[in-house]
Design an enzyme around this catalytic site. Sequence first.
Site, PDB file in Angstrom:
ATOM      1  N   SER A  13     -11.762  -9.641  41.175  1.00 31.19           N
ATOM      2  CA  SER A  13     -12.746 -10.680  41.514  1.00 31.19           C
ATOM      3  C   SER A  13     -12.217 -11.742  42.486  1.00 31.19           C
ATOM      4  CB  SER A  13     -13.220 -11.364  40.235  1.00 31.19           C
ATOM      5  OG  SER A  13     -12.116 -11.835  39.494  1.00 31.19           O
ATOM      6  N   LYS A  31      -4.919  -4.969  32.566  1.00 35.53           N
ATOM      7  CA  LYS A  31      -4.668  -4.376  33.895  1.00 35.53           C
ATOM      8  C   LYS A  31      -3.356  -3.596  33.847  1.00 35.53           C
ATOM      9  CE  LYS A  31      -7.397  -7.876  36.290  1.00 35.53           C
ATOM     10  NZ  LYS A  31      -7.679  -8.789  35.132  1.00 35.53           N
ATOM     11  N   GLY A  41     -15.619 -12.810  36.313  1.00 36.22           N
ATOM     12  CA  GLY A  41     -15.626 -13.737  37.452  1.00 36.22           C
ATOM     13  C   GLY A  41     -16.905 -14.550  37.540  1.00 36.22           C
TER      14      GLY A  41
END
Lengths: 230, 230
Positions: B148, B92, B214
Amino acid sequence: MRNKRQNDTNFREDILRASKNNFTRVILALDLQGSPSRKLLRTGKNLVEITAPYVCAVKFGRPTVLNLGTESTRSLVKASHGNDLPCIIDDKLGDIDETNSAICRAYFSMGFDGIIVNPIAGWKGGLEPVFKIAQKGGKGVIVLVYMSNPGASDDFGQLVLRSPRGRPRPQYEIFAERAEEWGADGAVVGATRPEIVRKVRAKLSDGIRIYSPGVGTQGGKVVQASRAGS
Amino acid sequence: MRNKRQNDTNFREDILRASKNNFTRVILALDLQGSPSRKLLRTGKNLVEITAPYVCAVKFGRPTVLNLGTESTRSLVKASHGNDLPCIIDDKLGDIDETNSAICRAYFSMGFDGIIVNPIAGWKGGLEPVFKIAQKGGKGVIVLVYMSNPGASDDFGQLVLRSPRGRPRPQYEIFAERAEEWGADGAVVGATRPEIVRKVRAKLSDGIRIYSPGVGTQGGKVVQASRAGS
Protein backbone atom coordinates in the site's frame (compact mmCIF):
# COMPACT_ATOMS: atom_id res chain seq x y z
CA MET A 1 17.80 8.60 -0.50
CA ARG A 2 20.17 8.55 2.42
CA ASN A 3 23.14 10.89 2.17
CA LYS A 4 26.44 9.20 1.56
CA ARG A 5 28.23 9.11 4.88
CA GLN A 6 31.75 10.37 5.33
CA ASN A 7 32.44 7.91 8.12
CA ASP A 8 31.74 4.26 8.54
CA THR A 9 28.99 3.26 10.96
CA ASN A 10 29.98 1.66 14.24
CA PHE A 11 28.58 -1.50 12.70
CA ARG A 12 31.02 -1.47 9.80
CA GLU A 13 33.94 -0.69 12.11
CA ASP A 14 32.98 -3.35 14.65
CA ILE A 15 32.63 -6.14 12.14
CA LEU A 16 35.87 -5.16 10.40
CA ARG A 17 37.70 -5.13 13.74
CA ALA A 18 36.37 -8.58 14.70
CA SER A 19 37.29 -9.86 11.26
CA LYS A 20 40.86 -8.56 11.53
CA ASN A 21 41.29 -9.77 15.11
CA ASN A 22 40.13 -13.30 14.37
CA PHE A 23 41.52 -13.54 10.81
CA THR A 24 38.14 -14.64 9.50
CA ARG A 25 35.19 -13.58 7.42
CA VAL A 26 32.92 -16.35 8.70
CA ILE A 27 29.70 -15.45 10.54
CA LEU A 28 27.99 -17.75 13.02
CA ALA A 29 24.35 -18.32 12.00
CA LEU A 30 22.36 -19.02 15.16
CA ASP A 31 19.21 -21.01 14.53
CA LEU A 32 18.00 -22.18 17.91
CA GLN A 33 14.90 -24.35 17.92
CA GLY A 34 12.84 -25.75 20.76
CA SER A 35 12.17 -24.73 24.31
CA PRO A 36 12.38 -23.74 27.10
CA SER A 37 13.99 -20.39 26.49
CA ARG A 38 16.45 -20.81 29.40
CA LYS A 39 17.86 -24.01 27.90
CA LEU A 40 18.14 -22.41 24.44
CA LEU A 41 19.96 -19.45 25.94
CA ARG A 42 22.49 -21.79 27.53
CA THR A 43 23.02 -23.61 24.20
CA GLY A 44 23.35 -20.26 22.42
CA LYS A 45 25.90 -18.94 24.88
CA ASN A 46 27.94 -22.14 24.59
CA LEU A 47 27.91 -21.92 20.80
CA VAL A 48 29.03 -18.30 20.92
CA GLU A 49 31.85 -19.07 23.41
CA ILE A 50 33.11 -22.05 21.43
CA THR A 51 33.03 -20.37 18.01
CA ALA A 52 34.04 -16.84 19.09
CA PRO A 53 37.72 -17.19 18.07
CA TYR A 54 36.74 -18.30 14.55
CA VAL A 55 33.96 -15.91 13.55
CA CYS A 56 33.56 -12.15 13.10
CA ALA A 57 29.84 -11.75 13.89
CA VAL A 58 26.70 -13.62 14.96
CA LYS A 59 23.60 -13.71 12.77
CA PHE A 60 20.32 -14.49 14.56
CA GLY A 61 17.41 -15.97 12.61
CA ARG A 62 13.86 -14.81 13.35
CA PRO A 63 12.80 -18.15 14.91
CA THR A 64 15.75 -17.87 17.29
CA VAL A 65 14.46 -14.56 18.63
CA LEU A 66 10.92 -15.93 18.72
CA ASN A 67 12.01 -19.02 20.68
CA LEU A 68 14.32 -17.13 23.03
CA GLY A 69 11.96 -14.24 23.75
CA THR A 70 13.08 -10.63 24.22
CA GLU A 71 14.97 -11.01 27.50
CA SER A 72 17.04 -14.06 26.58
CA THR A 73 17.77 -12.58 23.14
CA ARG A 74 19.11 -9.46 24.83
CA SER A 75 21.25 -11.67 27.08
CA LEU A 76 22.66 -13.65 24.14
CA VAL A 77 23.45 -10.46 22.20
CA LYS A 78 25.26 -9.21 25.29
CA ALA A 79 27.25 -12.44 25.54
CA SER A 80 28.24 -12.05 21.88
CA HIS A 81 29.31 -8.45 22.48
CA GLY A 82 31.34 -9.72 25.44
CA ASN A 83 33.29 -11.72 22.85
CA ASP A 84 33.65 -8.63 20.62
CA LEU A 85 31.19 -10.03 18.11
CA PRO A 86 28.57 -7.72 16.57
CA CYS A 87 25.09 -9.21 16.12
CA ILE A 88 22.92 -9.13 12.99
CA ILE A 89 19.20 -9.90 12.96
CA ASP A 90 18.23 -11.70 9.77
CA ASP A 91 14.69 -10.36 9.60
CA LYS A 92 14.35 -9.65 5.86
CA LEU A 93 12.19 -6.75 7.02
CA GLY A 94 10.01 -5.37 4.24
CA ASP A 95 6.82 -3.76 5.45
CA ILE A 96 5.30 -0.27 5.49
CA ASP A 97 7.20 2.49 7.30
CA GLU A 98 5.47 2.45 10.68
CA THR A 99 5.76 -1.31 11.00
CA ASN A 100 9.39 -1.24 9.89
CA SER A 101 10.21 1.48 12.43
CA ALA A 102 8.58 -0.42 15.29
CA ILE A 103 10.30 -3.69 14.41
CA CYS A 104 13.80 -2.27 13.89
CA ARG A 105 13.55 -0.15 17.05
CA ALA A 106 12.62 -3.28 19.00
CA TYR A 107 15.64 -5.17 17.64
CA PHE A 108 18.05 -2.30 18.25
CA SER A 109 16.80 -2.01 21.82
CA MET A 110 17.65 -5.73 22.25
CA GLY A 111 21.20 -4.73 21.33
CA PHE A 112 21.40 -5.83 17.68
CA ASP A 113 24.02 -3.98 15.63
CA GLY A 114 22.63 -4.62 12.18
CA ILE A 115 19.45 -5.70 10.40
CA ILE A 116 18.76 -7.42 7.06
CA VAL A 117 15.98 -5.80 5.01
CA ASN A 118 14.00 -6.86 1.92
CA PRO A 119 14.27 -4.07 -0.69
CA ILE A 120 10.95 -4.99 -2.33
CA ALA A 121 9.15 -2.71 0.16
CA GLY A 122 10.76 0.28 -1.56
CA TRP A 123 12.01 3.52 -0.04
CA LYS A 124 9.03 5.88 0.28
CA GLY A 125 6.63 4.79 3.00
CA GLY A 126 8.74 1.64 3.21
CA LEU A 127 12.38 1.25 4.26
CA GLU A 128 13.37 4.93 4.55
CA PRO A 129 12.89 5.13 8.37
CA VAL A 130 14.95 1.97 8.94
CA PHE A 131 17.98 3.63 7.36
CA LYS A 132 17.36 6.82 9.31
CA ILE A 133 16.95 5.07 12.66
CA ALA A 134 20.04 2.93 11.94
CA GLN A 135 22.14 5.92 10.95
CA LYS A 136 21.27 7.80 14.15
CA GLY A 137 22.21 4.83 16.32
CA GLY A 138 25.36 3.77 14.43
CA LYS A 139 23.60 0.57 13.40
CA GLY A 140 24.01 -1.29 10.11
CA VAL A 141 21.48 -2.06 7.38
CA ILE A 142 22.11 -4.97 5.03
CA VAL A 143 20.02 -5.28 1.87
CA LEU A 144 18.83 -8.65 0.57
CA VAL A 145 20.04 -8.88 -3.03
CA TYR A 146 19.65 -12.60 -3.83
CA MET A 147 18.28 -15.30 -1.51
CA SER A 148 20.01 -18.67 -1.14
CA ASN A 149 17.09 -21.05 -1.86
CA PRO A 150 16.47 -22.65 -5.31
CA GLY A 151 13.08 -20.93 -5.83
CA ALA A 152 14.63 -17.49 -5.33
CA SER A 153 15.82 -17.44 -8.94
CA ASP A 154 12.21 -16.94 -10.10
CA ASP A 155 12.23 -13.38 -8.79
CA PHE A 156 15.77 -12.33 -7.87
CA GLY A 157 16.99 -13.68 -11.20
CA GLN A 158 14.16 -12.34 -13.38
CA LEU A 159 14.71 -9.75 -16.11
CA VAL A 160 13.24 -6.34 -15.44
CA LEU A 161 12.53 -3.38 -17.75
CA ARG A 162 12.96 -0.27 -15.64
CA SER A 163 12.18 2.07 -18.52
CA PRO A 164 10.05 1.33 -21.61
CA ARG A 165 13.03 1.45 -24.02
CA GLY A 166 15.79 0.44 -21.62
CA ARG A 167 17.56 -2.90 -21.82
CA PRO A 168 16.23 -5.69 -19.61
CA ARG A 169 18.33 -6.16 -16.46
CA PRO A 170 18.35 -8.81 -13.74
CA GLN A 171 16.42 -8.03 -10.56
CA TYR A 172 19.44 -8.66 -8.31
CA GLU A 173 21.41 -5.99 -10.19
CA ILE A 174 18.65 -3.48 -9.47
CA PHE A 175 18.57 -4.50 -5.81
CA ALA A 176 22.38 -4.15 -5.62
CA GLU A 177 22.17 -0.63 -7.05
CA ARG A 178 19.54 0.17 -4.47
CA ALA A 179 21.85 -1.03 -1.67
CA GLU A 180 24.38 1.46 -3.00
CA GLU A 181 21.91 4.36 -3.43
CA TRP A 182 20.33 3.83 -0.03
CA GLY A 183 23.72 3.84 1.69
CA ALA A 184 23.50 0.25 2.92
CA ASP A 185 26.29 -1.29 4.97
CA GLY A 186 26.09 -4.63 3.26
CA ALA A 187 24.32 -6.83 0.72
CA VAL A 188 23.14 -10.42 1.04
CA VAL A 189 23.79 -12.86 -1.81
CA GLY A 190 23.34 -16.57 -1.08
CA ALA A 191 26.59 -18.60 -0.92
CA THR A 192 24.82 -21.06 -3.21
CA ARG A 193 25.38 -18.60 -6.08
CA PRO A 194 29.09 -17.65 -6.35
CA GLU A 195 28.61 -16.36 -9.91
CA ILE A 196 26.08 -13.81 -8.67
CA VAL A 197 28.35 -12.89 -5.75
CA ARG A 198 31.04 -12.00 -8.32
CA LYS A 199 28.66 -9.86 -10.41
CA VAL A 200 27.23 -8.05 -7.38
CA ARG A 201 30.74 -7.47 -5.98
CA ALA A 202 31.66 -5.68 -9.22
CA LYS A 203 28.62 -3.39 -8.83
CA LEU A 204 29.17 -2.32 -5.23
CA SER A 205 31.64 0.10 -3.73
CA ASP A 206 34.28 -1.42 -1.44
CA GLY A 207 32.63 -0.31 1.82
CA ILE A 208 29.56 -2.42 1.16
CA ARG A 209 30.43 -5.97 2.13
CA ILE A 210 28.64 -9.01 0.75
CA TYR A 211 27.12 -11.44 3.26
CA SER A 212 26.55 -14.96 1.98
CA PRO A 213 24.37 -17.29 4.02
CA GLY A 214 23.59 -20.83 2.94
CA VAL A 215 26.96 -22.48 3.63
CA GLY A 216 26.61 -26.04 4.92
CA THR A 217 23.04 -27.39 4.97
CA GLN A 218 22.00 -25.48 1.87
CA GLY A 219 25.07 -26.53 -0.11
CA GLY A 220 27.02 -23.27 -0.36
CA LYS A 221 30.83 -23.51 -0.19
CA VAL A 222 32.92 -21.07 1.86
CA VAL A 223 35.86 -21.03 -0.54
CA GLN A 224 33.72 -20.46 -3.65
CA ALA A 225 31.67 -17.66 -2.09
CA SER A 226 34.73 -16.10 -0.52
CA ARG A 227 36.79 -16.15 -3.74
CA ALA A 228 33.84 -14.58 -5.55
CA GLY A 229 33.94 -11.62 -3.17
CA SER A 230 31.81 -12.43 -0.08
CA MET B 1 2.63 -26.43 -6.60
CA ARG B 2 -0.14 -27.14 -4.19
CA ASN B 3 -2.97 -29.24 -5.53
CA LYS B 4 -6.20 -27.38 -6.12
CA ARG B 5 -8.45 -28.21 -3.23
CA GLN B 6 -11.95 -29.48 -3.67
CA ASN B 7 -13.10 -27.88 -0.45
CA ASP B 8 -12.54 -24.49 1.03
CA THR B 9 -10.20 -24.27 4.00
CA ASN B 10 -11.70 -23.62 7.41
CA PHE B 11 -10.15 -20.19 7.05
CA ARG B 12 -12.13 -19.35 3.91
CA GLU B 13 -15.34 -20.68 5.45
CA ASP B 14 -14.83 -18.86 8.75
CA ILE B 15 -14.18 -15.50 7.19
CA LEU B 16 -17.09 -15.87 4.80
CA ARG B 17 -19.41 -16.78 7.67
CA ALA B 18 -18.31 -13.78 9.75
CA SER B 19 -18.74 -11.56 6.70
CA LYS B 20 -22.28 -12.82 6.06
CA ASN B 21 -23.28 -12.65 9.73
CA ASN B 22 -22.10 -9.08 10.17
CA PHE B 23 -22.94 -7.83 6.65
CA THR B 24 -19.42 -6.48 6.24
CA ARG B 25 -16.17 -6.97 4.41
CA VAL B 26 -14.19 -4.72 6.74
CA ILE B 27 -11.26 -6.17 8.72
CA LEU B 28 -9.98 -4.69 11.97
CA ALA B 29 -6.23 -3.93 11.70
CA LEU B 30 -4.75 -4.19 15.20
CA ASP B 31 -1.57 -2.16 15.61
CA LEU B 32 -0.93 -2.00 19.34
CA GLN B 33 2.09 0.01 20.41
CA GLY B 34 3.66 0.53 23.82
CA SER B 35 3.80 -1.45 27.00
CA PRO B 36 3.21 -3.16 29.35
CA SER B 37 1.78 -6.18 27.58
CA ARG B 38 -1.09 -6.53 30.09
CA LYS B 39 -2.33 -3.02 29.34
CA LEU B 40 -2.05 -3.59 25.57
CA LEU B 41 -4.00 -6.80 25.90
CA ARG B 42 -6.80 -4.94 27.67
CA THR B 43 -6.85 -2.26 24.94
CA GLY B 44 -6.85 -4.97 22.28
CA LYS B 45 -9.71 -6.89 23.88
CA ASN B 46 -11.76 -3.68 24.17
CA LEU B 47 -11.15 -2.84 20.51
CA VAL B 48 -12.21 -6.33 19.46
CA GLU B 49 -15.37 -6.24 21.60
CA ILE B 50 -16.41 -2.79 20.37
CA THR B 51 -15.77 -3.45 16.67
CA ALA B 52 -16.85 -7.11 16.57
CA PRO B 53 -20.34 -6.41 15.13
CA TYR B 54 -18.87 -4.40 12.25
CA VAL B 55 -15.92 -6.48 11.05
CA CYS B 56 -15.36 -9.97 9.65
CA ALA B 57 -11.80 -10.64 10.85
CA VAL B 58 -8.90 -9.21 12.84
CA LYS B 59 -5.51 -8.59 11.27
CA PHE B 60 -2.55 -8.41 13.67
CA GLY B 61 0.60 -6.50 12.67
CA ARG B 62 4.01 -7.90 13.59
CA PRO B 63 4.75 -5.15 16.15
CA THR B 64 1.47 -6.02 17.90
CA VAL B 65 2.64 -9.60 18.44
CA LEU B 66 6.09 -8.38 19.44
CA ASN B 67 4.65 -5.93 21.99
CA LEU B 68 2.05 -8.35 23.35
CA GLY B 69 4.34 -11.37 23.57
CA THR B 70 3.25 -14.95 22.86
CA GLU B 71 0.89 -15.47 25.78
CA SER B 72 -1.08 -12.22 25.45
CA THR B 73 -1.26 -12.68 21.67
CA ARG B 74 -2.78 -16.12 22.21
CA SER B 75 -5.27 -14.58 24.62
CA LEU B 76 -6.28 -11.83 22.18
CA VAL B 77 -6.69 -14.33 19.34
CA LYS B 78 -8.92 -16.37 21.65
CA ALA B 79 -11.00 -13.29 22.48
CA SER B 80 -11.43 -12.62 18.75
CA HIS B 81 -12.48 -16.22 18.17
CA GLY B 82 -14.98 -15.77 21.01
CA ASN B 83 -16.56 -13.10 18.81
CA ASP B 84 -16.50 -15.45 15.79
CA LEU B 85 -13.72 -13.44 14.17
CA PRO B 86 -10.85 -15.28 12.45
CA CYS B 87 -7.37 -13.80 12.95
CA ILE B 88 -4.77 -13.05 10.31
CA ILE B 89 -1.11 -12.39 11.05
CA ASP B 90 0.31 -9.78 8.67
CA ASP B 91 3.85 -11.10 8.66
CA LYS B 92 4.77 -10.75 4.96
CA LEU B 93 6.78 -13.90 5.58
CA GLY B 94 9.39 -14.50 2.89
CA ASP B 95 12.39 -16.45 4.05
CA ILE B 96 13.96 -19.84 3.36
CA ASP B 97 11.87 -22.96 4.01
CA GLU B 98 13.07 -23.90 7.49
CA THR B 99 12.66 -20.37 8.80
CA ASN B 100 9.24 -20.06 7.18
CA SER B 101 8.11 -23.36 8.71
CA ALA B 102 9.25 -22.37 12.19
CA ILE B 103 7.61 -18.95 12.01
CA CYS B 104 4.27 -20.08 10.62
CA ARG B 105 4.08 -23.01 13.06
CA ALA B 106 4.65 -20.56 15.92
CA TYR B 107 1.83 -18.32 14.70
CA PHE B 108 -0.58 -21.18 14.12
CA SER B 109 0.13 -22.48 17.61
CA MET B 110 -0.86 -19.03 18.93
CA GLY B 111 -4.22 -19.65 17.24
CA PHE B 112 -3.89 -17.58 14.06
CA ASP B 113 -6.13 -18.71 11.21
CA GLY B 114 -4.25 -17.17 8.32
CA ILE B 115 -0.87 -15.69 7.42
CA ILE B 116 0.26 -13.13 4.83
CA VAL B 117 3.36 -14.17 2.84
CA ASN B 118 5.75 -12.33 0.50
CA PRO B 119 5.95 -14.27 -2.78
CA ILE B 120 9.45 -13.01 -3.59
CA ALA B 121 10.90 -15.93 -1.59
CA GLY B 122 9.64 -18.28 -4.30
CA TRP B 123 8.25 -21.79 -3.95
CA LYS B 124 11.20 -24.21 -3.86
CA GLY B 125 13.12 -23.97 -0.62
CA GLY B 126 10.95 -20.97 0.14
CA LEU B 127 7.19 -20.81 0.71
CA GLU B 128 6.24 -24.39 -0.20
CA PRO B 129 6.15 -25.66 3.42
CA VAL B 130 3.97 -22.75 4.56
CA PHE B 131 1.24 -23.84 2.14
CA LYS B 132 1.63 -27.48 3.20
CA ILE B 133 1.49 -26.72 6.92
CA ALA B 134 -1.50 -24.42 6.38
CA GLN B 135 -3.35 -26.97 4.28
CA LYS B 136 -2.94 -29.68 6.93
CA GLY B 137 -4.26 -27.39 9.65
CA GLY B 138 -7.11 -25.80 7.69
CA LYS B 139 -5.28 -22.46 7.87
CA GLY B 140 -5.24 -19.76 5.22
CA VAL B 141 -2.35 -18.32 3.22
CA ILE B 142 -2.68 -14.85 1.71
CA VAL B 143 -0.16 -13.71 -0.90
CA LEU B 144 1.15 -10.14 -1.00
CA VAL B 145 0.48 -8.89 -4.54
CA TYR B 146 0.91 -5.10 -4.19
CA MET B 147 1.84 -3.18 -1.03
CA SER B 148 0.00 0.00 0.00
CA ASN B 149 2.96 2.42 0.43
CA PRO B 150 4.05 4.90 -2.31
CA GLY B 151 7.51 3.33 -2.77
CA ALA B 152 5.97 -0.09 -3.49
CA SER B 153 5.34 0.90 -7.11
CA ASP B 154 9.10 0.67 -7.81
CA ASP B 155 8.96 -3.11 -7.57
CA PHE B 156 5.35 -4.31 -7.51
CA GLY B 157 4.61 -2.06 -10.48
CA GLN B 158 7.76 -2.79 -12.50
CA LEU B 159 7.68 -4.49 -15.89
CA VAL B 160 9.11 -7.99 -15.99
CA LEU B 161 10.22 -10.20 -18.90
CA ARG B 162 9.56 -13.76 -17.83
CA SER B 163 10.80 -15.20 -21.14
CA PRO B 164 13.34 -13.68 -23.53
CA ARG B 165 10.76 -13.06 -26.28
CA GLY B 166 7.66 -12.70 -24.15
CA ARG B 167 5.87 -9.40 -23.67
CA PRO B 168 6.78 -7.37 -20.58
CA ARG B 169 4.24 -7.77 -17.77
CA PRO B 170 3.76 -6.00 -14.46
CA GLN B 171 5.20 -7.67 -11.38
CA TYR B 172 1.87 -7.64 -9.51
CA GLU B 173 0.25 -9.62 -12.34
CA ILE B 174 2.95 -12.29 -11.94
CA PHE B 175 2.44 -12.35 -8.17
CA ALA B 176 -1.35 -12.66 -8.67
CA GLU B 177 -0.84 -15.65 -10.96
CA ARG B 178 1.40 -17.17 -8.35
CA ALA B 179 -1.33 -16.76 -5.70
CA GLU B 180 -3.58 -18.75 -8.04
CA GLU B 181 -1.01 -21.45 -8.89
CA TRP B 182 0.04 -21.93 -5.29
CA GLY B 183 -3.58 -22.34 -4.17
CA ALA B 184 -3.63 -19.25 -1.96
CA ASP B 185 -6.73 -18.29 0.00
CA GLY B 186 -6.35 -14.59 -0.66
CA ALA B 187 -4.27 -11.82 -2.19
CA VAL B 188 -3.23 -8.47 -0.71
CA VAL B 189 -3.50 -5.33 -2.84
CA GLY B 190 -3.26 -1.97 -1.03
CA ALA B 191 -6.54 -0.01 -0.80
CA THR B 192 -4.51 2.96 -2.03
CA ARG B 193 -4.58 1.41 -5.53
CA PRO B 194 -8.18 0.66 -6.60
CA GLU B 195 -7.15 0.39 -10.27
CA ILE B 196 -4.76 -2.44 -9.42
CA VAL B 197 -7.43 -4.10 -7.24
CA ARG B 198 -9.69 -4.18 -10.33
CA LYS B 199 -6.97 -5.70 -12.55
CA VAL B 200 -5.97 -8.32 -9.97
CA ARG B 201 -9.64 -9.20 -9.34
CA ALA B 202 -10.02 -9.98 -13.04
CA LYS B 203 -7.01 -12.35 -12.88
CA LEU B 204 -8.06 -14.37 -9.84
CA SER B 205 -10.67 -17.07 -9.46
CA ASP B 206 -13.66 -16.19 -7.26
CA GLY B 207 -12.51 -18.21 -4.24
CA ILE B 208 -9.40 -16.06 -3.81
CA ARG B 209 -10.50 -12.90 -2.02
CA ILE B 210 -8.60 -9.64 -2.21
CA TYR B 211 -7.52 -8.04 1.08
CA SER B 212 -6.86 -4.30 0.93
CA PRO B 213 -5.07 -2.68 3.84
CA GLY B 214 -4.22 1.01 3.92
CA VAL B 215 -7.69 2.46 4.52
CA GLY B 216 -7.61 5.53 6.78
CA THR B 217 -4.13 6.74 7.74
CA GLN B 218 -2.59 5.73 4.43
CA GLY B 219 -5.36 7.37 2.38
CA GLY B 220 -7.17 4.33 0.93
CA LYS B 221 -10.96 4.61 0.58
CA VAL B 222 -13.29 1.73 1.56
CA VAL B 223 -15.85 2.40 -1.18
CA GLN B 224 -13.25 2.69 -3.96
CA ALA B 225 -11.39 -0.46 -2.95
CA SER B 226 -14.61 -2.33 -2.37
CA ARG B 227 -16.16 -1.37 -5.72
CA ALA B 228 -12.94 -2.43 -7.42
CA GLY B 229 -13.32 -5.92 -5.98
CA SER B 230 -11.68 -6.05 -2.54
